[in-house]
Design an enzyme around this catalytic site. Sequence first.
Site, PDB file in Angstrom:
ATOM      1  N   TYR A  45       5.791  -4.811  14.617  1.00  0.00           N
ATOM      2  CA  TYR A  45       6.712  -4.020  13.609  1.00  0.00           C
ATOM      3  C   TYR A  45       8.020  -4.085  14.282  1.00  0.00           C
ATOM      4  O   TYR A  45       8.974  -3.755  13.264  1.00  0.00           O
ATOM      5  CB  TYR A  45       5.988  -2.820  13.061  1.00  0.00           C
ATOM      6  CG  TYR A  45       4.932  -3.280  12.266  1.00  0.00           C
ATOM      7  CD1 TYR A  45       4.243  -4.518  11.980  1.00  0.00           C
ATOM      8  CD2 TYR A  45       4.214  -2.070  11.466  1.00  0.00           C
ATOM      9  CE1 TYR A  45       3.098  -4.647  11.463  1.00  0.00           C
ATOM     10  CE2 TYR A  45       3.078  -2.287  10.612  1.00  0.00           C
ATOM     11  CZ  TYR A  45       2.635  -3.503  10.637  1.00  0.00           C
ATOM     12  OH  TYR A  45       1.475  -3.614   9.985  1.00  0.00           O
ATOM     13  N   ASP A  81     -11.742  -8.078  14.403  1.00  0.00           N
ATOM     14  CA  ASP A  81     -12.381  -8.410  13.410  1.00  0.00           C
ATOM     15  C   ASP A  81     -13.805  -7.807  13.334  1.00  0.00           C
ATOM     16  O   ASP A  81     -14.235  -7.322  12.320  1.00  0.00           O
ATOM     17  CB  ASP A  81     -12.641  -9.881  13.527  1.00  0.00           C
ATOM     18  CG  ASP A  81     -12.565 -10.440  14.698  1.00  0.00           C
ATOM     19  OD1 ASP A  81     -12.397  -9.752  16.005  1.00  0.00           O
ATOM     20  OD2 ASP A  81     -12.941 -11.657  15.208  1.00  0.00           O
ATOM     21  N   ASP A 125      -2.431   0.023  11.426  1.00  0.00           N
ATOM     22  CA  ASP A 125      -1.878   0.214   9.770  1.00  0.00           C
ATOM     23  C   ASP A 125      -3.023  -0.360   8.976  1.00  0.00           C
ATOM     24  O   ASP A 125      -3.619   0.012   7.878  1.00  0.00           O
ATOM     25  CB  ASP A 125      -0.705  -0.862   9.787  1.00  0.00           C
ATOM     26  CG  ASP A 125       0.076  -0.810   8.382  1.00  0.00           C
ATOM     27  OD1 ASP A 125      -0.247   0.123   7.632  1.00  0.00           O
ATOM     28  OD2 ASP A 125       1.087  -1.409   8.067  1.00  0.00           O
TER      29      ASP A 125
END
Length: 368
Positions: free
Chosen positions: A140, A223, A247
């Site tokens: 980010y 995952d 997030d």
Amino acid sequence: MAKIALLPGDGIGPEIVAEAVKVLEAVAQVQDLSFTWETADMGGIAIDRHGTPLPEATLAVCRSAAGVLLGAVGGPKWDALPGDERPEAGLLGIRKGLGLYANLRPARIFGPLEAASTLKPEVVAGIDILVVRELTGGLYFGRPRFREVLPNGGMRAVDTLEYTTIEIERIARVAFKAARGRRGMVTSVDKANILESSRLWRETVTKVGEEFPDVELSHLFVDNCAMQLLRNPQQFDVILTTNMFGDILSDEVAMLTGSLGMLASASLGGEVGLYEPVHGSAPDIAGQGVANPLAAILSAAMLLAYSLDNPEGAALVERSVESVLAQGFRTRDIWQPEDRLVDTKTMGNLVVAAILGGGVYDRQNHSL
Ligand code: NAD
């Protein structure tokens, strides 16, 4: 006398922050403390009044306080603005401005709400997970970040994923320390089978882990973690992860508990802690008095614990929320037909009454 900065923001922000303030006042009354309040503009309201989502004066108010309580920012009115002028840019700005690199999101299922989760009650029963998300690095914030037009007329967009050992070490320490006060387990989540930055993440977290021999460290690929959270969430205590993975995973963890309206967060690491609900400004229900104030109230409890060193006050708020839920009171987002539907203010009043030692709820007037 501790000063608390209030940034109500937009949408339902002012409605829920008002209830959190009432609750903190009640704690102050019970514990014989006193708080002072200073309100400042942030988000859309700050754009309207000052032309920027995060005025310098707002940052100054935050810096002068013992803790900051934020409602939420954003809404359709400001959606057409360019990215760095939108209300949400204020969120990134305040994290950077106050040096808040650690985001803590506890997700605990309150017994009376086990049935509100979309997962089976036996899967979510008793879950108590703390997601520790790195907040100021990673994808980010990495540079370069740009778009360009290609010779073939198409576009190319680039974001950069980078981490330094210093960034990883400091967030890892937050997670290990938090685990010490809990069940003593940290699961570090990365994508070290593919990403170089994740390989550095894993090596660094492992090294920091040696400073905390009493905490059990394990590693998961992101995952697999996403899958395990749905299969067996009870296995997790503290989940430590990067900005982007955090997030996404923290929203998944949020849904295990049944409602966004219940989830609190703390952003720490800088001069002053910032506390806010996980949810947004919910423009679809703003001004109707139906928003769930419990996430904001539980954020205020985190402020007591982390910024005011008052874990007793925090526990009092949490117990009071649990007792109100146990009596069947629900705002619309967590309501089921057998429950007692209440509005935002009534929910706040009920928590206040529980803190003060039991007020009498007037069903006809929805007041105490
Ligand atoms: P949202 O969290 O605001 O709302 C999602 C859904 O959950 C809506 O149906 C809403 O009514 C419901 N909801 C959220 N909080 C609730 C509460 N306390 N009680 C009852 N119901 C609640 O997310 P969104 O709709 O994607 O975003 C709306 C705006 O909020 C956007 O402008 C977004 O950018 C902003 N946003 C701000 C923050 C923040 O301030 N930290 C976080 C996320 C989104």
